[in-house]
Design a protein around this motif. Sequence first.
Motif, PDB file in Angstrom:
ATOM      1  N   LEU A  11       0.840  -1.174   0.000  1.00  0.00           N
ATOM      2  CA  LEU A  11       0.000   0.000   0.000  1.00  0.00           C
ATOM      3  C   LEU A  11       0.883   1.234   0.000  1.00  0.00           C
ATOM      4  N   ASP A  12       0.335   2.332  -0.390  1.00  0.00           N
ATOM      5  CA  ASP A  12       1.062   3.594  -0.437  1.00  0.00           C
ATOM      6  C   ASP A  12       1.525   3.959   0.980  1.00  0.00           C
TER       7      ASP A  12
ATOM      8  N   ARG B 132       2.173   6.693   2.319  1.00  0.00           N
ATOM      9  CA  ARG B 132       1.582   7.919   2.854  1.00  0.00           C
ATOM     10  C   ARG B 132       0.395   7.601   3.749  1.00  0.00           C
ATOM     11  N   TRP B 133      -0.304   6.485   3.479  1.00  0.00           N
ATOM     12  CA  TRP B 133      -1.432   6.100   4.330  1.00  0.00           C
ATOM     13  C   TRP B 133      -0.942   5.716   5.722  1.00  0.00           C
ATOM     14  N   ASP B 134       0.226   5.094   5.817  1.00  0.00           N
ATOM     15  CA  ASP B 134       0.769   4.735   7.124  1.00  0.00           C
ATOM     16  C   ASP B 134       1.042   5.981   7.954  1.00  0.00           C
ATOM     17  N   GLU B 135       1.575   7.034   7.317  1.00  0.00           N
ATOM     18  CA  GLU B 135       1.835   8.284   8.017  1.00  0.00           C
ATOM     19  C   GLU B 135       0.532   8.907   8.518  1.00  0.00           C
ATOM     20  N   LEU B 136      -0.529   8.845   7.725  1.00  0.00           N
ATOM     21  CA  LEU B 136      -1.808   9.392   8.158  1.00  0.00           C
ATOM     22  C   LEU B 136      -2.409   8.581   9.296  1.00  0.00           C
ATOM     23  N   LYS B 137      -2.198   7.272   9.291  1.00  0.00           N
ATOM     24  CA  LYS B 137      -2.712   6.434  10.377  1.00  0.00           C
ATOM     25  C   LYS B 137      -2.024   6.768  11.700  1.00  0.00           C
TER      26      LYS B 137
END
Length: 180
Positions: free
Chosen positions: A166-167, A169-174
Motif C-alpha cells: 500500500l502507499d 503515505r497512508w501509514d503516516e496518516l494512520k
Amino acid sequence: MRELKEFTIPFVGLKLGQHSFHFEIANTFFEHFEYDEFNTARINLTALLDKKTTLLEFTLSYDGIVNVPCDITNEAFDQEVSGSYHFVVKFGETFNDENEDLLIIPHGSYEVNIQQYIYESIILSLPSRFIHPGIEDGSLQSDILDKLEELSPKQLKDTAEEGAELDPRWDELKKLLTDK
C-alpha cells in the motif's frame, strides 16, 4: 388500439350476482400490445364479475408460466406469474379510464372490454429483472457466467495478499490518528 372481442364481456343480459369468465392468455395476447419480452406464455385467468344494480365489480385472478430470457446469461427459463386485481366499473356521462381502479362507461353501454386491465395486471406483477433460478442456487453452468466471474473486479484483500504494497503515505496518516 383495437379491442380483442374475446375479452369483451356483455353484461346486459346477466342477472344480479356473481358470474365467472375463464380465459387462456397466450403469447398472441401480448403481441397485440406489442410486448415481445416473452418467448412463450401460458396463463390461466378467471374474471369474476359481481353485477350490482349501479355498478360492476371485477376481480381478475391469474396464474401461469411465461418463458423469458435471463437478464444476466440470456438463458431461457420459465418464470411463474400469479396475482389478482380488483377494479370497479361505473356508469356516467362519458367514457373515463383515468383512474386505475375505476372505469366509467357511458349510460346505455351493454358490454365492457377488460383487455387493458388484464395486460397491465400481468405485466406489473412480473419482477423487474428476470434472473435464472440456477444462478441463485449455483447450479447453472454457463460460459457467460464463467466470463463474468473472470472479468469481475478483484477485492482489495486479494491484492494485499499477493504482496502488493500500500502507499506509505497512508501509514503516516494512520499515525496521526494514534498520536492523540
